[in-house]
Enzyme design. Sequence first.
Site, PDB file in Angstrom:
ATOM      1  N   GLY A   7      13.271  44.247  -2.929  1.00  0.00           N
ATOM      2  CA  GLY A   7      12.319  45.022  -3.714  1.00  0.00           C
ATOM      3  C   GLY A   7      12.873  46.379  -4.110  1.00  0.00           C
ATOM      4  N   HIS A  25      19.041  44.825 -10.472  1.00  0.00           N
ATOM      5  CA  HIS A  25      18.366  43.588 -10.052  1.00  0.00           C
ATOM      6  C   HIS A  25      17.917  42.779 -11.271  1.00  0.00           C
ATOM      7  CE1 HIS A  25      17.383  46.225  -6.455  1.00  0.00           C
ATOM      8  NE2 HIS A  25      17.869  45.166  -5.869  1.00  0.00           N
ATOM      9  N   ARG A  35      18.573  53.011  -3.030  1.00  0.00           N
ATOM     10  CA  ARG A  35      18.654  54.218  -2.193  1.00  0.00           C
ATOM     11  C   ARG A  35      18.858  55.487  -3.016  1.00  0.00           C
ATOM     12  NH1 ARG A  35      20.731  50.215   1.649  1.00  0.00           N
ATOM     13  NH2 ARG A  35      19.303  50.248   3.406  1.00  0.00           N
ATOM     14  N   GLN A  84      29.195  41.856   0.900  1.00  0.00           N
ATOM     15  CA  GLN A  84      28.089  40.910   1.088  1.00  0.00           C
ATOM     16  C   GLN A  84      28.312  39.665   0.229  1.00  0.00           C
ATOM     17  OE1 GLN A  84      23.745  42.011   1.245  1.00  0.00           O
ATOM     18  NE2 GLN A  84      23.775  41.365  -0.886  1.00  0.00           N
ATOM     19  N   LEU A 114      13.012  47.516  -7.152  1.00  0.00           N
ATOM     20  CA  LEU A 114      13.969  46.968  -8.117  1.00  0.00           C
ATOM     21  C   LEU A 114      14.375  47.985  -9.182  1.00  0.00           C
ATOM     22  CD1 LEU A 114      12.334  43.449  -8.612  1.00  0.00           C
ATOM     23  CD2 LEU A 114      13.997  44.199  -6.898  1.00  0.00           C
ATOM     24  N   HIS A 115      15.609  47.838  -9.639  1.00  0.00           N
ATOM     25  CA  HIS A 115      16.130  48.656 -10.734  1.00  0.00           C
ATOM     26  C   HIS A 115      16.825  47.728 -11.721  1.00  0.00           C
ATOM     27  CE1 HIS A 115      19.918  48.099  -8.675  1.00  0.00           C
ATOM     28  NE2 HIS A 115      19.403  48.634  -7.584  1.00  0.00           N
ATOM     29  N   GLU A 116      17.414  48.330 -12.737  1.00  0.00           N
ATOM     30  CA  GLU A 116      18.035  47.548 -13.800  1.00  0.00           C
ATOM     31  C   GLU A 116      19.099  46.571 -13.258  1.00  0.00           C
ATOM     32  OE1 GLU A 116      17.393  46.785 -16.779  1.00  0.00           O
ATOM     33  OE2 GLU A 116      19.332  45.787 -17.130  1.00  0.00           O
TER      34      GLU A 116
HETATM   35  O1  PAF Z   1      21.303  42.774  -1.218  1.00  0.00           O
HETATM   36  C1  PAF Z   1      20.154  42.793  -0.744  1.00  0.00           C
HETATM   37  O2  PAF Z   1      19.213  43.329  -1.330  1.00  0.00           O
HETATM   38  C2  PAF Z   1      19.911  42.131   0.613  1.00  0.00           C
HETATM   39  O3  PAF Z   1      20.986  42.299   1.466  1.00  0.00           O
HETATM   40  C3  PAF Z   1      19.517  40.641   0.491  1.00  0.00           C
HETATM   41  C4  PAF Z   1      20.656  39.827  -0.080  1.00  0.00           C
HETATM   42  C5  PAF Z   1      18.287  40.494  -0.378  1.00  0.00           C
HETATM   43  C6  PAF Z   1      19.195  40.071   1.880  1.00  0.00           C
HETATM   44  O4  PAF Z   1      18.126  40.739   2.461  1.00  0.00           O
END
Ligand code: PAF
Length: 305
Positions: free
Chosen positions: A27, A33, A184, A150, A29-31
């Site tokens: 959540g 995402h 953030r 990640q 969210l920004h551009e």
């Molecule tokens: O990148 C994220 O926002 C988080 O690490 C994810 C992949 C949604 C897992 O909680």
Amino acid sequence: MQIIESVAALRAALGECARTAFVPTMGNLHEGHLSLVRMARQNGEPVVASIFVNRLQFGPNEDFGRYPRTFERDCDALRTAGCDFVFAPDENELYPVPQTYRVSTPAGLGDILEGAFRPGFFEGVATVVLKLFGCVQPAVAVFGRKDYQQLLIIRDMVRQFELPVRILAGDIAREADGLAMSSRNGYLDAGERAEAPALFRALQELAQQVRALAADQPAGEPRKAENDAHSDPADDAFALEAAAALEHDACEALTARGWAPDYLTVRRRADLALPTAADLAQPGRLVALGAARLGTTRLIDNLEF
Ligand code: PAF
């Protein structure tokens, strides 16, 4: 767009869909995402985005409690971006019993860089992503390159567990001044916000300097290092030492501006290992990654080169 809170309702809504495209989020969210949602739209149907702030990936002194929850605004943005379903379970739904089974991430990838500075982070991420994959059963899932390590870990997990999901990577969305978009960034005060693009500039400079290292080989020298088969340990040691000196200077320069860097480093894109001389000699193999605290906010960024 339908908002769904339970796994059972999600399964009923998706039925036998074999082309589901999935964007997991926490959540706020920004551009960045939303560009992942648009990418999902081009690669499958229906598009499911999850909103779940995953406690498992936050350390005891991290910002789980203050992580911004902006559900209404997020849903409006997702609707506009072409999302079909928002999966928004609460903790009782996703973790009805304590999540005692965890995905442990491999040493060498899971315990370096972010994994070293945020112990348990990748275990928490991999565990929730595996669980969300189980709930959504997507054909395609989209992750941002902003969280570079990640992305590599999720790709590796999918490969090792033979999960039937194709992982796509979306580019980093940046503000006009170069700052990578991040949930953030909202923690930054006005002064910090003005300073924040310095992290990206430091990575750009580091990348340029590392690139110049390879170009600086004396003219007429055979470019052995361009060929992995002839990679020479002495070349590798020299390259590593030179790159480490540049990384050190980059950290010092950020520190002088008031940052507290965790790392600024150049790694191999493929596995985040330290680069060999052959990696340095060839464009397109490297990534500069940085993490640094500005005030109380920890920012990360990276640049492939
Ligand atoms: O990148 C994220 O926002 C988080 O690490 C994810 C992949 C949604 C897992 O909680």
